[in-house]
Design a protein around this motif. Structure first.
Motif, mmCIF file in Angstrom:
data_model
loop_
_atom_site.group_PDB
_atom_site.id
_atom_site.type_symbol
_atom_site.label_atom_id
_atom_site.label_comp_id
_atom_site.label_asym_id
_atom_site.label_seq_id
_atom_site.Cartn_x
_atom_site.Cartn_y
_atom_site.Cartn_z
ATOM 1 N N LEU A 1 0.841 -1.183 0.000
ATOM 2 C CA LEU A 1 0.000 0.000 0.000
ATOM 3 C C LEU A 1 0.880 1.237 0.000
ATOM 4 C CD1 LEU A 1 -2.705 -1.034 2.641
ATOM 5 C CD2 LEU A 1 -3.006 -0.864 0.162
ATOM 6 N N TYR A 2 0.545 2.206 -0.835
ATOM 7 C CA TYR A 2 1.293 3.451 -0.927
ATOM 8 C C TYR A 2 0.385 4.609 -0.515
ATOM 9 C CZ TYR A 2 4.747 0.922 -3.768
ATOM 10 O OH TYR A 2 5.698 0.029 -4.219
ATOM 11 N N GLY A 3 0.878 5.452 0.364
ATOM 12 C CA GLY A 3 0.166 6.656 0.753
ATOM 13 C C GLY A 3 0.951 7.881 0.303
ATOM 14 N N ILE A 4 0.284 8.804 -0.380
ATOM 15 C CA ILE A 4 0.945 10.010 -0.892
ATOM 16 C C ILE A 4 0.197 11.234 -0.370
ATOM 17 C CG2 ILE A 4 1.672 11.303 -2.936
ATOM 18 C CD1 ILE A 4 3.045 8.606 -2.743
ATOM 19 N N MET A 5 0.930 12.153 0.255
ATOM 20 C CA MET A 5 0.363 13.427 0.708
ATOM 21 C C MET A 5 1.255 14.559 0.206
ATOM 22 S SD MET A 5 -0.894 12.770 4.613
ATOM 23 C CE MET A 5 0.710 13.127 5.317
ATOM 24 N N LYS A 6 0.634 15.667 -0.166
ATOM 25 C CA LYS A 6 1.408 16.836 -0.583
ATOM 26 C C LYS A 6 0.579 18.107 -0.369
ATOM 27 C CE LYS A 6 -0.016 16.960 -5.448
ATOM 28 N NZ LYS A 6 0.445 16.920 -6.849
ATOM 29 N N SER A 7 1.268 19.223 -0.269
ATOM 30 C CA SER A 7 0.587 20.496 -0.065
ATOM 31 C C SER A 7 -0.074 20.965 -1.350
ATOM 32 C CB SER A 7 1.587 21.554 0.422
ATOM 33 O OG SER A 7 2.638 21.711 -0.508
ATOM 34 N N VAL A 8 -1.234 21.596 -1.204
ATOM 35 C CA VAL A 8 -1.951 22.190 -2.321
ATOM 36 C C VAL A 8 -2.583 23.496 -1.847
ATOM 37 C CG1 VAL A 8 -2.477 19.978 -3.451
ATOM 38 C CG2 VAL A 8 -4.094 20.937 -1.785
ATOM 39 N N THR A 9 -3.070 24.288 -2.795
ATOM 40 C CA THR A 9 -3.928 25.402 -2.440
ATOM 41 C C THR A 9 -5.363 25.015 -2.790
ATOM 42 O OG1 THR A 9 -3.661 26.472 -4.602
ATOM 43 C CG2 THR A 9 -2.100 27.094 -2.864
ATOM 44 N N HIS A 10 -6.311 25.599 -2.090
ATOM 45 C CA HIS A 10 -7.701 25.210 -2.294
ATOM 46 C C HIS A 10 -8.609 26.396 -1.987
ATOM 47 C CE1 HIS A 10 -11.463 22.997 -2.042
ATOM 48 N NE2 HIS A 10 -10.846 21.938 -2.527
ATOM 49 N N PRO A 11 -9.645 26.629 -2.828
ATOM 50 C CA PRO A 11 -10.520 27.779 -2.609
ATOM 51 C C PRO A 11 -11.307 27.719 -1.309
ATOM 52 C CG PRO A 11 -11.403 26.323 -4.311
ATOM 53 C CD PRO A 11 -10.009 25.872 -4.037
ATOM 54 N N ARG A 12 -11.489 26.514 -0.754
ATOM 55 C CA ARG A 12 -12.200 26.387 0.510
ATOM 56 C C ARG A 12 -11.291 26.586 1.721
ATOM 57 N NH1 ARG A 12 -15.794 20.995 -0.479
ATOM 58 N NH2 ARG A 12 -17.561 21.954 -1.554
ATOM 59 N N ALA A 13 -10.020 26.726 1.480
ATOM 60 C CA ALA A 13 -9.080 26.858 2.600
ATOM 61 C C ALA A 13 -8.123 28.014 2.358
ATOM 62 C CB ALA A 13 -8.306 25.554 2.782
ATOM 63 N N PRO A 14 -8.641 29.234 2.332
ATOM 64 C CA PRO A 14 -7.750 30.387 2.196
ATOM 65 C C PRO A 14 -6.863 30.497 3.425
ATOM 66 C CG PRO A 14 -9.962 31.098 2.773
ATOM 67 C CD PRO A 14 -10.059 29.630 2.476
ATOM 68 N N ALA A 15 -5.737 31.168 3.267
ATOM 69 C CA ALA A 15 -4.774 31.281 4.359
ATOM 70 C C ALA A 15 -5.398 31.983 5.560
ATOM 71 C CB ALA A 15 -3.545 32.050 3.891
ATOM 72 N N VAL A 16 -5.029 31.540 6.747
ATOM 73 C CA VAL A 16 -5.500 32.134 7.992
ATOM 74 C C VAL A 16 -4.571 33.278 8.372
ATOM 75 C CG1 VAL A 16 -5.995 31.736 10.423
ATOM 76 C CG2 VAL A 16 -6.451 29.934 8.739
ATOM 77 N N SER A 17 -5.115 34.431 8.595
ATOM 78 C CA SER A 17 -4.307 35.584 8.962
ATOM 79 C C SER A 17 -3.557 35.319 10.261
ATOM 80 C CB SER A 17 -5.214 36.814 9.126
ATOM 81 O OG SER A 17 -4.451 37.932 9.511
ATOM 82 N N GLY A 18 -2.251 35.584 10.245
ATOM 83 C CA GLY A 18 -1.446 35.436 11.448
ATOM 84 C C GLY A 18 -0.870 34.050 11.664
ATOM 85 N N ILE A 19 -1.198 33.081 10.794
ATOM 86 C CA ILE A 19 -0.650 31.724 10.913
ATOM 87 C C ILE A 19 0.149 31.410 9.656
ATOM 88 C CG2 ILE A 19 -1.179 29.270 11.154
ATOM 89 C CD1 ILE A 19 -3.662 30.021 12.659
#
Length: 317
Positions: A136-154
């Motif tokens: 079994l192979y698990g792959i995770m990577k960072s993406v941008t997404h319209p439902r998850a805009p950046a949180v101010s201050g984090i």
């Protein structure tokens, strides 16, 4: 239902080339041995190397006794369960989900680190599972997404990948039982000086593994009350949940720098960073009064990951 477009075959090949085929990365350093941790029911070995950019890539091998690849994969992808033992995960939520059989999800995490020089970090991560040749192979990577805009201050962790292969092997302590060997490749950029990032990973590793070991054992016991050790669990996190599609499906864009474009193999996309499928499409956007829900999930990273495909030689660093 959504397809698993965020994590592709090219990302899987990236992992296989670097770990299983030991592809040479031009300008990268040699793997340096970091640590061996031997616990009651779990063995863990880790290495690191410097990438051409000067940043650090990690790999680890974990052998969990009396566990199967199916059980360990479910454990690693179970965000609510992880939240109980990985204390750095302070918040997690599902942003988008697709076909359950491939565990396709985009998740959002908040992580708080036990170091004064790393403030709270947020992650938007796409993940997917493959089954190939009994592993079994698990792959995770960072993406941008319209439902998850950046949180101010984090600080947004927009350069991140954590990838692993889990396979069932005979238990080294009792060949009549199964064990799970997980080889993990991990990289993330904390946006702090690299020497401090390396310090944080090295000094957080032992605590992470020591908390994980008993959690794996408890998870396996509970799972076996529902299904056989080698069977798929219909109640596993990400399998039975309803898809969360977008009314429109904008393309997700990864924002990691390419670490492998100079590979001596010259094999194109396979050696491009799995987070480099495009360029960032928007600047940091404030969240519109959106409450961040609790979150989770592996592999090596302290929030992430582990590995080995057979013991990898390395020099002690």
């Amino acid at each position: 239902m959504l397809s698993c477009r965020h994590v592709t075959e090219a990302d899987l090949h990236f992992f296989q080339q670097r770990i299983e085929q030991e592809a040479v990365i031009s300008g990268a350093g040699k793997w340096e041995h970091m640590t061996d941790i031997s616990l009651d029911s779990l063995k863990y070995t880790a290495w690191r190397r410097r990438l051409p950019s000067g940043k650090t890539e990690y790999k680890s091998v974990t052998v969990a006794e009396n566990a199967t690849a199916e059980e360990f994969m479910d454990f690693y992808l179970d965000d609510p369960s992880r939240h109980t033992w990985d204390t750095m995960i302070t918040d997690h939520s599902i942003v988008e989900s697709g076909p359950g059989q491939e565990r396709c999800q985009v998740v959002h995490w908040l992580r708080t680190f036990p170091f004064s020089f790393i403030s709270q970090r947020e992650y938007v991560i796409a993940r997917r599972v493959w089954r190939q040749d009994g592993a079994l192979y698990g792959i995770m990577k960072s993406v941008t997404h319209p439902r998850a805009p950046a949180v101010s201050g984090i600080v947004r962790m927009d350069v991140f990948y954590s990838m692993w292969r889990s396979r069932t092997i005979p238990d080294p302590t009792d060949p009549s039982r199964p064990a799970c060997e997980t080889v993990l490749l991990h990289h993330e950029q904390f946006k702090i000086p690299e020497n401090l990032a390396r310090f944080a990973v090295r000094h957080g590793m032992a605590g992470f593994v020591k908390k994980m070991a008993p959690a794996v054992k408890a998870f396996v016991i509970a799972r076996r009350e529902r299904v056989d050790a080698f069977a798929a669990d219909p109640e596993a996190y990400g399998v039975s949940s309803q898809p969360v599609p977008l009314s429109r499906t904008p393309s997700l864009v990864s924002t990691t720098e390419s670490e492998t474009s100079d590979s001596s193999s010259g094999s194109g996309d396979i050696f491009k960073d799995p987070c480099q499928h495009g360029q960032q499409t928007s600047s940091e956007v404030k969240r519109r009064g959106r409450r961040v829900l609790p979150i989770v999930i592996p592999i090596l990273a302290a929030g992430a990951a582990m590995l080995l495909t057979g013991r990898q030689p390395g020099t002690r660093g």
